[in-house]
Motif scaffolding. Structure first.
Motif, PDB file in Angstrom:
ATOM      1  N   GLU A 356      36.135  12.959  10.405  1.00 55.95           N
ATOM      2  CA  GLU A 356      35.059  13.290  11.332  1.00 55.95           C
ATOM      3  C   GLU A 356      34.543  14.725  11.190  1.00 55.95           C
ATOM      4  OE1 GLU A 356      36.824  13.237  15.341  1.00 55.95           O
ATOM      5  OE2 GLU A 356      38.723  12.952  14.339  1.00 55.95           O
ATOM      6  N   ASP A 357      35.313  15.601  10.526  1.00 55.54           N
ATOM      7  CA  ASP A 357      34.875  16.982  10.377  1.00 55.54           C
ATOM      8  C   ASP A 357      33.971  17.199   9.171  1.00 55.54           C
ATOM      9  OD1 ASP A 357      36.251  17.679  12.593  1.00 55.54           O
ATOM     10  OD2 ASP A 357      38.028  18.429  11.541  1.00 55.54           O
ATOM     11  N   ASN A 358      33.668  16.131   8.427  1.00 53.55           N
ATOM     12  CA  ASN A 358      32.780  16.267   7.278  1.00 53.55           C
ATOM     13  C   ASN A 358      31.361  15.884   7.673  1.00 53.55           C
ATOM     14  OD1 ASN A 358      35.561  15.353   5.663  1.00 53.55           O
ATOM     15  ND2 ASN A 358      34.357  16.915   4.667  1.00 53.55           N
ATOM     16  N   ASP A 362      25.773  17.593   4.477  1.00 51.37           N
ATOM     17  CA  ASP A 362      26.399  18.639   3.678  1.00 51.37           C
ATOM     18  C   ASP A 362      27.045  18.057   2.411  1.00 51.37           C
ATOM     19  OD1 ASP A 362      27.243  21.489   3.595  1.00 51.37           O
ATOM     20  OD2 ASP A 362      29.243  20.581   3.592  1.00 51.37           O
ATOM     21  N   ILE A 363      27.656  16.878   2.538  1.00 50.22           N
ATOM     22  CA  ILE A 363      28.272  16.212   1.381  1.00 50.22           C
ATOM     23  C   ILE A 363      27.197  15.885   0.334  1.00 50.22           C
ATOM     24  CG2 ILE A 363      29.374  14.054   0.624  1.00 50.22           C
ATOM     25  CD1 ILE A 363      31.354  15.791   2.013  1.00 50.22           C
ATOM     26  N   ALA A 364      26.083  15.319   0.818  1.00 49.80           N
ATOM     27  CA  ALA A 364      24.986  14.981  -0.101  1.00 49.80           C
ATOM     28  C   ALA A 364      24.498  16.242  -0.799  1.00 49.80           C
ATOM     29  CB  ALA A 364      23.850  14.311   0.664  1.00 49.80           C
ATOM     30  N   LYS A 365      24.429  17.321  -0.048  1.00 48.68           N
ATOM     31  CA  LYS A 365      23.969  18.603  -0.603  1.00 48.68           C
ATOM     32  C   LYS A 365      24.940  19.096  -1.681  1.00 48.68           C
ATOM     33  CE  LYS A 365      23.453  22.556   1.762  1.00 48.68           C
ATOM     34  NZ  LYS A 365      23.253  23.370   2.970  1.00 48.68           N
ATOM     35  N   PHE A 366      26.236  18.945  -1.396  1.00 49.19           N
ATOM     36  CA  PHE A 366      27.250  19.390  -2.349  1.00 49.19           C
ATOM     37  C   PHE A 366      27.087  18.694  -3.702  1.00 49.19           C
ATOM     38  CE2 PHE A 366      31.225  18.260  -4.478  1.00 49.19           C
ATOM     39  CZ  PHE A 366      31.693  19.512  -4.829  1.00 49.19           C
ATOM     40  N   VAL A 456      29.487  21.522  10.830  1.00 46.88           N
ATOM     41  CA  VAL A 456      29.631  22.138   9.515  1.00 46.88           C
ATOM     42  C   VAL A 456      28.451  23.053   9.178  1.00 46.88           C
ATOM     43  CG1 VAL A 456      29.740  21.683   7.032  1.00 46.88           C
ATOM     44  CG2 VAL A 456      31.059  20.267   8.609  1.00 46.88           C
ATOM     45  N   CYS A 457      27.232  22.582   9.448  1.00 49.05           N
ATOM     46  CA  CYS A 457      26.036  23.329   9.048  1.00 49.05           C
ATOM     47  C   CYS A 457      25.848  24.567   9.924  1.00 49.05           C
ATOM     48  CB  CYS A 457      24.809  22.419   9.115  1.00 49.05           C
ATOM     49  SG  CYS A 457      24.982  20.987   8.044  1.00 49.05           S
ATOM     50  N   LYS A 458      26.109  25.722   9.340  1.00 54.63           N
ATOM     51  CA  LYS A 458      26.229  26.958  10.119  1.00 54.63           C
ATOM     52  C   LYS A 458      24.976  27.331  10.898  1.00 54.63           C
ATOM     53  CE  LYS A 458      30.096  29.231   8.035  1.00 54.63           C
ATOM     54  NZ  LYS A 458      30.630  30.293   7.213  1.00 54.63           N
TER      55      LYS A 458
END
Lengths: 518, 122
Positions: A356-358, A362-366, A456-458
Motif C-alpha cells: 500500500e505504500d507504493n 510513481d512506479i510507472a514513472k520509474f 509518495v509524490c512529494k
C-alpha cells in the motif's frame, strides 16, 4: 478487495508440528517449487565439469553423438515438450529450431547464440543459472548446434556479471579439455566452437536484432524484422538465438522425455518458470514454479507474504515491458497467456511485489525513466515519445495534471506501441497503460484532489503537527534536516511549509503520533 | 579428449561423491553458496574458515566445496551439509566465527546446531 494476510507464523517453521526446520527442503518456501532449470544450482560445484557429469551431465550429448540421432528427431522432441522461450516473448522454441534448421545458408555457415544480456530491473534468473550451472547451457547449445547444423556459437553476456563470465570461461576451457566442445566432439566428427561476447551495458542489446549486431562489433541498435534471425541473423547467416533459461531446460527434456516436461504446467505453457522475487515481500530470492501456479501461492506461501503487516497492492511482472497485476487478480495462474490477457506479461521473470505504500503513478514513472535512459534513439517514437510520456507523468505527480492529460497519455501510448521499431519502444507504454487501467482512481486522486494516496509524490504531500497531540518534546525540531520546525519546550511546534522538504523524519521521530501527512 | 568409457567412469565416481545421502560411507559434503548473492553477503571468508577448520582437524572424509544460488538470497551466506542417511541441513546467515562451532558439533559430534539453521533464523 482481497488482501494478503500479514505474516503471523514464521515462514520457515513447519506449520503443523511447530518443529524447527533444519533443512531448506522442509520449508514452505521450497514445498511449492519444482526445479528443472535450476536443478543443479546450489548443489554442484559450477567450476567442476566432473560434478556436472556426476549429475547426468553430458549424457544427452554423448547419446546423440554416438547414436547419430537424426537432427529432426531432436527438434521434434523440443516441439513436443511445448517449451516456449523464457526470455519473455514466449515463442515456441521447437519452431525456432525448425526455422533455423530449414533455413538455407549460401556458404553453409549458421550460428547458435545465447542471450545472457539480462537487463530488467530486479531480475537475476539468468545470472543464477550461469553462476550455478554453466555446463547445462554449454551442453544445450552444443545439442542445438548439432540439431540446426551450426559449428560456431556465441554467448552474449553482460559485463556486469563478472562471476558468471568467469565461470563460463572456466566451463568452456574444461569442456574443451574433455573433448566435449571444439573440434571433433567425442570423436564423432562434429565440431562446435563457442565464444563469449561481453555486452557493454545497454539494455536494448537484449533485443535479438540489436544483440546480433552488437556481436558483429557494431553499435547495438535494433533493425526491423523480417527477416528474422532464424533466416538472416548474425553476419547475415541463419542464427538460432535462445535465452539462458530456455537452454537450461533442454537437456532435462532430452533426458526425461518431452512427455514428462509437457505434463507439467498448463495447456499452452509447459514446464516451469524461474522468478526473481523482490520488493515488499518476506522471502526475497529465486524461485522456480510449475506454470499455472497462482500469484497467491507465490506471494503467500512461497514468498511468505508482505512484511510489517502491510496490505498487498500489486505485483509487477515483465520489468519495463510488463505491467502490474492488482490484488483482485491474485488468483490468476501464472502462464504466458493469462498474464497477457490481464495486460501484463511473463517477461524474463522479474516479479516485484508492491504494498500500500507504493504509488502506482510513481512506479510507472520509474520504469519510464529507465526506458528513457536505455532507448537507443534510433527511432523517433521511442526516443521522443517516451520522453513526452514521462513529462506528462511528472506533471501529474507534481500536482499540475488535468483529466485531458490522462487521455493524451493513452493516445501517446497507443502511438508508441504501434510505431516503435523494436520491442523496447513497443512495450515501453505497458507499465503506464496497465497502472492507468488498473489503478485509474489513483491517477484521478493526483489530478482532481491533488493528493497522492500512497504518500509518495512529494509535491502533493503536506505535513502538519496536531495541536492537541503535540507535547512540545522538541524531538521533531531537533531531527528536522531542513530546520523547518519551530516551537519551544512543552509548547506547540509548527512546520514552516516553505522550508519543509517533506522527508517525513518528524513523523518517524514523533512518539505521540502528533505529526500527520495529508 | 575423454572417451565415452572415461566419461562413464567419472560419472560413476562423482555420483557416489554427490549422492552422500544414499551412500553408506562416512563421507560428508559441505557446500557453501558462492553465487553473487552469497559472495556479496560474505561467503568467501566462511568458505575459507571451513577449509581451514577441516584441515586443522584432519577430517579427510569431509569435502568442502562451493556452489551456486540455492534461492533464499536474503539468508546468505548459506552453507548446506549433506551426510549419509540424513536430510540435508541448511545453515543460514553464516559468519566465519560460527564455523568452528558447526565443525565441532555437527561434523565431529554429529549434532545439528539448531540455532544456526534456516528454521531458527526467523
Amino acid at each position: 478487495m482481497e488482501h494478503i494476510r500479514s505474516v503471523t507464523r514464521p515462514p520457515h517453521t513447519e506449520g503443523d508440528t511447530g518443529e524447527i526446520a533444519t533443512s531448506l527442503n522442509d520449508t514452505q518456501f521450497y514445498h511449492h517449487q519444482k526445479r528443472i532449470a535450476l536443478r543443479n544450482c546450489g548443489f554442484i560445484n559450477p567450476e567442476s565439469i566432473d560434478e556436472y557429469i556426476g549429475v547426468d551431465g553430458y549424457t544427452a550429448l554423448s547419446r546423440i553423438l554416438t547414436e547419430q540421432t537424426p537432427p529432426q528427431e531432436i527438434i521434434d522432441a523440443i516441439k513436443a515438450s511445448g517449451l516456449r522461450g523464457r526470455g519473455g516473448a514466449g515463442f515456441a522454441t521447437g519452431m525456432k529450431w525448425q526455422f533455423t534448421a530449414d533455413a538455407v545458408s549460401d556458404d553453409g555457415v549458421k550460428y547458435v547464440c545465447c542471450n545472457a544480456d539480462e537487463g530488467d530491473p530486479g531480475a537475476f534468473m539468468d545470472r543464477s543459472v550461469l553462476e550455478g550451472d554453466p555446463f547445462s547451457v554449454l551442453e544445450a547449445m552444443t545439442i542445438a548446434a548439432y540439431a540446426v547444423d551450426s559449428h560456431q556459437g556465441y554467448i552474449y553476456i553482460r559485463a556486469e556479471y563478472p562471476i558468471a563470465v568467469k565461470r563460463l570461461q572456466i566451463a568452456i576451457t574444461q569442456a574443451k579439455e574433455y573433448g566435449l566442445l571444439g573440434q571433433n566432439i567425442l570423436n564423432s566428427g562434429f565440431d562446435f566452437e563457442l565464444e563469449l561476447r561481453l555486452g557493454a551495458g545497454a539494455f536494448v542489446c537484449g533485443e535479438e536484432t540489436a544483440l546480433l549486431v552488437s556481436i558483429e562489433g557494431k553499435r547495438g541498435e535494433p533493425r526491423p524484422r523480417p527477416p528474422f534471425p532464424a533466416v538472416k541473423g548474425l553476419f547475415a547467416r541463419p542464427t538460432l538465438l535462445n535465452n539462458v533459461e530456455t537452454y537450461a531446460n533442454i537437456t532435462w527434456i532430452l533426458n526425461n522425455g518431452a512427455d514428462e516436461f509437457a505434463a507439467i504446467g498448463t495447456e499452452k505453457s509447459k514446464g516451469t518458470k524461474v522468478f526473481a522475487l523482490g520488493g515488499k515481500i518476506v522471502n526475497t530470492g529465486l524461485v522456480e514454479i510449475p506454470m499455472g501456479t497462482t500469484l497467491r501461492t507465490i506471494i503467500e506461501d512461497i514468498g511468505g507474504g508482505i512484511p510489517n503487516g502491510k496490505k498487498f497492492k500489486a505485483a509487477q511482472t515483465g520489468g519495463p515491458s510488463g505491467g502490474c497485476i492488482p490484488a483482485d487478480l491474485i488468483d490468476t495462474p501464472i502462464d504466458y497467456d493469462s498474464l497477457t490477457a490481464i495486460g501484463s506479461m511473463m517477461g524474463s521473470g522479474g516479479l516485484i511485489v508492491m504494498d500500500e505504500d507504493n504509488c502506482m503513478v510513481d512506479i510507472a514513472k520509474f520504469f519510464l525513466e529507465f526506458i528513457i535512459d536505455e532507448s537507443c534513439g534510433k527511432c523517433a517514437p521511442c526516443r521522443i515519445g517516451t520522453k513526452r510520456l514521462h513529462e506528462l507523468l511528472c506533471k501529474i505527480t507534481d500536482g499540475n495534471g488535468t483529466m485531458e492529460d490522462l487521455d493524451t497519455i493513452v493516445e501517446l501510448c497507443y502511438h508508441l506501441k504501434s510505431s516503435s521499431l523494436c520491442a523496447l519502444g513497443q512495450s515501453a507504454p505497458n507499465p503506464v497503460l496497465s497502472t492507468l487501467t488498473r489503478f485509474r482512481s489513483e491517477y484521478e486522486a493526483h489530478v482532481l484532489e491533488k493528493r497522492c494516496p500512497a504518500g509518495v509524490c512529494k509535491n502533493l504531500l503536506h505535513y502538519e503537527i496536531l495541536a492537541d497531540k503535540c507535547k512540545g518534546c522538541t524531538l521533531c525540531a531537533r531531527n528536522c534536516p531542513a530546520d523547518a520546525i519551530s516551537g519551544t519546550v512543552k509548547g506547540l511546534h509548527t512546520i514552516d511549509q516553505e522550508k519543509c522538504i517533506k522527508c517525513g523524519v518528524c513523523m518517524d521521530h514523533c512518539k505521540f503520533d502528533a505529526v500527520v501527512r495529508h | 579428449m575423454k572417451t565415452l568409457e572415461e566419461l562413464q567412469a567419472i560419472r560413476e565416481t562423482m555420483q557416489k561423491q554427490l549422492n552422500v545421502r544414499e551412500s553408506d560411507g562416512n563421507n560428508i559434503r559441505v557446500v557453501v553458496g558462492m553465487a553473487t548473492c552469497g559472495i556479496a553477503a560474505g561467503a568467501r571468508p566462511v568458505l575459507t574458515a571451513f577449509l581451514d577448520e577441516v584441515n586443522q582437524h584432519n577430517l579427510d572424509h569431509i569435502t568442502v566445496t562451493q556452489t551456486g544460488c540455492i534461492g533464499v538470497c536474503r539468508l546468505e551466506p548459506i552453507v548446506e551439509i549433506f551426510a549419509p542417511g540424513e536430510e540435508k541441513v541448511t545453515y543460514v546467515n553464516m559468519k566465519p566465527e560460527m564455523v568452528p562451532v558447526i565443525v565441532n558439533e555437527h561434523l565431529v559430534n554429529h549434532k545439528i546446531v539448531t540455532e544456526y539453521t534456516i528454521g531458527a533464523a526467523e
